[in-house]
Each structure stands twice: as C-alpha cells, then as structure tokens.
Design a protein around this motif. Structure first.
Motif, short mmCIF file in Angstrom:
data_model
loop_
_atom_site.label_atom_id
_atom_site.label_comp_id
_atom_site.label_asym_id
_atom_site.label_seq_id
_atom_site.Cartn_x
_atom_site.Cartn_y
_atom_site.Cartn_z
N ASP A 154 0.83 -1.21 0.00
CA ASP A 154 0.00 0.00 0.00
C ASP A 154 0.87 1.25 0.00
N THR A 188 -0.67 -1.07 -8.67
CA THR A 188 -1.37 0.01 -7.99
C THR A 188 -2.84 0.03 -8.41
N THR A 217 -8.74 3.00 -6.15
CA THR A 217 -8.80 3.24 -4.70
C THR A 217 -8.33 4.64 -4.33
N ARG A 236 -4.39 1.56 -2.58
CA ARG A 236 -4.10 0.17 -2.23
C ARG A 236 -3.18 -0.44 -3.28
#
Length: 587
Positions: A183, A271, A275, A292
């Motif tokens: 992350d 990636t 998000t 995330r």
C-alpha cells in the motif's frame, strides 16, 4: 532513516521529457525546501533517439541536457542538501555517471554518485525471445535507487526505470519500506505518476485552462512537488509564488494520463487506481490517500525499438475551387511519374479550406503524401523531386509547403515481456561496489481488468436527467489523452461528482466511436474510475506502431481528448446551469 525521524519528505520534479524547460532545475532548487529533486527524461520515442545517438558514438546514449543542467546546479543542490534522482542515463547510465564525476571534480564540488543499470537487454535480446531490436530496455523499479540512496549517494542516475520509480526510490529509502509494503509503495507510485510529467500537474495541458487564465495563473508555470508520508499518502503542491495551480482538476487530469484499467502494473507493485481518494488540502495543495497495492506481476515490461526504414513526405497546397478534383489529378500524375514504387504510400487530404474565405490560407487545403521503404533509395530525393517536376503541369495554383528532401530514418516501438527473475537489476554504489537487486518475492500472475463498454452495450437502465441541450461534452467534462505505443488513451472526468452517474451512463464505447469516427473500426476498451469521477478509454492500434512510425495528424494522440470534448452530446440543462460555478475551484 526510520519513519519516525521524517514525517514527510518533499520530492520535486524538474523535467517531464527530454527537452523540457532547461531552467526548471535551478528554479526548483531556488524556489524553496526540497529533500529530493527528480527528472524524467525518457519516453518511448526518446529511447529510439538515444539508440541512434549510440550507433554514431558508443560513448553517447544519455540525455546531454541533464549534464548541462548539472553544470549549473550541482553546487547549488549540494549546498541545499537536495539529492538528485534522474533517469537521464538512458542507454548509458555508466557513461553519464563518469561524466558527472568529471564534472564534480572540475567544479570542486564533492559529490557521491551512483548509477542504476541492468535494464539494457539488447545484447541478450535473442536469448530472451525479443528478436533483434535497436534498443531493448526493461522497466526497472525503485529499489535500486533506494539502495544507492541508502549507501549515501547524492546523485543517482538510471537507465529505463518506470517514471514513478524516481519517486518510489527516495520514499522507500527514507521510510525503510520493504517489498511487502504494497500500500505504501502504491501510494508513492501514484504521487510519482502525478509529478512525473512536470507542469502537467500544475495546469499545463489542462482542459479547463481558461479558468486559470481568467485567474491570472497560466503564466510561467511552476513544477510540482509531492510531500510523501510514511504511510504512502501524499500532498501534491508546488513552490509558493510560482505560476500555475494545483487543484483537484489538475491532479485528476494527470492521474488519467497514459493509463489503462484500474490496475496500474509496475515492477514493485500493482497500484489500484480505483482506490485513489483526492481532497483539497489548502491553496495549491491536493491530498492523495487510500491507495491500495497488490503484488507486482511476474514479468517486467520491456521497451523495444526497431529501425524500420526511411520515410519521406511531401505536402501540397490546394487552393480555392475543385479541391477534391485537384487532389485526384495530382495523385494520378505523381504516381505515374514516380521512377520506383515505395513499399508503402499513404495520402491524407485535410480540408482546412472554407468557402468565400477572407484570406488565401483559409481558402486552402493540404494534401499530404507519405512514403516508407526499407531501402532509402526508394524514398530519397528522387521521390520528393518527382512532385517538383509537376509544378507547371498539374493543377492550378500548384505549390508545396517545403522543398524536396532525402527522407529520414524511422523506427517502430513494441512492448515485450520478460520474467523478472531474468533481469539483472544492478546498482553501482558510490563506493564502487555493484549490488544486485532481487525481484520482488511477492509477485503474482496478472489479474486482467475487465473493460465495461457501458449501458448502451450491456442493456443497463438509463436515468432520468431531465431536458437536455446538444452541447460540447467539454462544457462539463475534462479530458486528457496520450500515447502508449500504438494505442491511445482518453481519460474523461467531470468536475462535479454529482454528474458522474450521467457520464458513466452516457459516454460508452458506442457513443465514443460515433463522436470519433476515426476510431470506429478499432478495438476500444472502457474502464470505470468512480473515485475520480472518470471513465478511461484505451483505443488499440490508432497510432500504428508508435509515434516514430505513424503519420497521423496527431501522432501521440495529445489532442484526441480535446477533439472529444469539442463534440456535441445531449447534456442535461440542470448541469449547464451549475457548470460556471465549478470553475471556482481553479481560482
């Protein structure tokens, strides 16, 4: 350095391409506090240019502009404690590192210099199943950069790393991230993607630029800065007092640039673009959070460039009446008179003329003829001279835009893929020790993103948006487009999140093909990015075999998004009433 020792680092960017503003490096160093300054000098076309440089001189192959910038700025950077990370090494990062060491010695500026390589696979292309390209370069990640910085490097130059790796490397070094910190790595990738193209994040190439012009903010644009925290979140900003603006719109536009589906594949992390969460954080400050990450793919993308032959072209000016007939006459005469037939000839008639024009230019159209052939003699001066020989024997008003020429070599780009375990990612530390960077141990097979062609294809129900008016899409929607090899992407977003449901429902593949007839027969994929109030289209094959080969009017698809915005669609009247108030965010 532990995360507790540095709550956030400031990473600036001073170059978005080879040829960007020369003074940007000094401006960024003079403009305010920075921990790192990055520079992106490489693109698919740049690798071809550097490959041709290396053919002429094996000692070349790097971005010479960077060396000249460092001659001006190395002492300033060292005085300010700013560490430099740039991919200006191109095809010869070792050669650039040697030149930098000589420069530092000449300037009397003690500097620890490291370089990252192992991306150049041209000598192994056959064994890796990549054919016989002019250049073959794997997209490396940021951990080689991090290792160099961990060893105390003041300047790190690389070959072909991903653009975002220039930001990921410093962040991973400072915060001690490892391969499992997906992350955090993904957050740094997003920050790096925003700042990698320089002033595109501060108002450059921005769809709603007139708002910035009206606010007096589109002069000498500043370059962007990413303030990255230990958890991978970031704030995009710029030096105080510089031109341009950092807004939700400018950051969204850059996030949509040259991307595909929600999964953005990279060598360190996959990636999840779906998000991303954006929020205003003050004037010229946009916060990015919630990103995330997933395991990176098992293979690494390789940029392949091949010399394909020689290209020559002529452009005829056709003025006044009977434009189509004049074009047809010239085509027939020219083809009949050619001494030899090139392997490929294409014609394009651009009807820029208008009836009853006030100027001769407005009364004229352009007929462009492009020829390609592996043999330079087939498309040399004899090709273009054939047109000149018709000057007194063809259509009335015969004239050309330029004299005959010999033609120029051109190349083609294609992507390749190699198992990450077969890439020898190396970093030459300031001590002279060469370290090897192992691939991520958490790699995983690629999970393909499923495109969504939209309700017109899938049969979804449409909402009731009330009365509409036929209005250019760009009245309420922004767009940014660009090239990826032979494909183009167009990211489209609305500034008011309340309008996204309409955009999502209305702008499907069917409508896109109707609005852009040039792509009607091509494969188009559509992806949803609701967090950005956006949809993204990937158009395969519209750019042929890459920018160096194709002869499209807009070879890198930079204006395709603006063409789409200019096309009328039925826009709800209630949206138009609120459109003017949306511009307040840019002031």
């Amino acid at each position: 350095m532990s995360p507790e020792a540095k709550p956030a680092i400031r990473i600036g960017n001073a170059s978005g391409f080879y040829g960007d503003r020369f003074t940007a490096m000094r401006e960024m160093l003079d403009g305010g506090e920075l921990d790192f300054l990055t520079g992106d000098y490489l693109a698919e076309l740049t690798m071809l240019i550097l490959g041709r440089d290396r053919l002429k001189d094996p000692n070349l192959g790097y971005a010479k502009t960077f060396l000249r910038q460092m001659e001006e700025c190395l002492g300033l950077a060292m005085d300010r404690g700013v560490r430099i990370v740039a991919n200006a090494g191109g095809l010869n990062p070792h050669g650039l590192a040697v030149a930098l060491r000589e420069l530092a010695q000449k300037l009397g500026v003690p500097t620890d210099i490291a370089f990252v390589n192992g991306d150049d696979l041209v000598d192994r292309a056959g064994e890796l199943g990549l054919g016989s390209p002019l250049t073959a370069n794997a997209y490396l990640g940021g951990f080689g950069i991090a290792a160099a910085l961990d060893a105390g490097a003041d300047v790190v130059v690389t070959g072909r790393v991903t653009d975002a790796s220039l930001t990921v490397g410093p962040a991973a070094s400072v915060f001690g991230w490892g391969r499992a910190d997906l992350d955090e790595l993904a957050g740094a990738v997003v920050a790096g993607h925003v700042i990698e193209c320089g002033a595109q994040a501060t108002g450059g190439n921005y769809a709603f630029f007139t708002d910035l012009v009206d606010a007096g903010r589109m002069g000498h644009l500043g370059f962007p800065i990413a303030e990255i925290a230990a958890d991978g979140s970031s704030v995009i900003t710029k030096h105080e007092g510089t031109g341009g603006a950092v807004t939700l719109g400018t950051v969204t536009a850059q996030l949509l640039y040259e991307v595909g589906g929600p999964r953005y594949l990279g060598p360190d992390v996959t990636t999840r673009l779906d998000t991303i969460r954006l929020a205003e954080d003050g004037r010229d400050r946009v916060r990015i959070s919630g990103v995330r990450g997933e395991a990176p793919p098992e293979s690494i993308k390789v940029s392949l460039n091949h010399l394909a032959g020689v290209r020559n072209e002529i452009t005829m000016i056709l003025t006044g009446l009977d434009i189509e007939a004049k074009a047809e006459l010239f085509k027939q005469q020219f083809l009949a008179a050619l001494p030899t037939s090139p392997a490929e000839i294409t014609w394009e008639l651009s009807r820029l003329d208008r009836p009853d024009a006030d100027t001769e230019e407005q009364a004229s159209a352009l007929l462009r003829c492009v020829a390609r052939d592996p043999d330079a003699k087939q498309v040399g001066r004899a090709f273009s001279a054939t047109a000149v020989e018709l000057a007194l024997a063809s259509y009335p008003g015969f004239t050309m835009t330029s004299p005959p020429g010999n033609g120029t070599p051109y190349g083609v780009f294609e992507p390749g893929y190699v198992d990450a375990a077969r890439i020898e990612h190396r970093v030459a530390l300031p001590t002279g020790v060469v370290a090897t960077i192992d691939p991520s141990p958490v790699r995983a097979p690629v999970t393909p993103d499923e495109p969504d062609e939209g309700p017109a294809v899938t049969g979804g129900a449409r909402g009731d948006w009330g009365p509409t008016a036929l209005t250019p899409l760009g009245t309420i929607a922004g767009a940014r487009s660009g090239d990826k090899g032979g494909s183009a992407n167009i990211g489209v977003w609305v500034r008011d999140p309340a309008h996204f449901a309409w955009l999502d429902e209305t702008l499907d593949v069917v409508l896109l093909k109707r609005l852009l007839p040039e792509v009607a027969d091509l494969p188009v994929r559509r992806y949803r990015l609701p967090n950005l109030s956006a949809v993204n289209f990937v158009i395969d094959g519209v750019l042929g075999r890459g920018v160096a080969e194709n002869v499209r009017f807009d070879p890198q698809a930079k204006g395709m998004g603006e063409w789409l915005r200019a096309r009328p669609v039925p826009v709800p009247l209630s949206f138009l009433d609120s459109a003017s108030s949306d511009s307040n965010e840019e002031e």
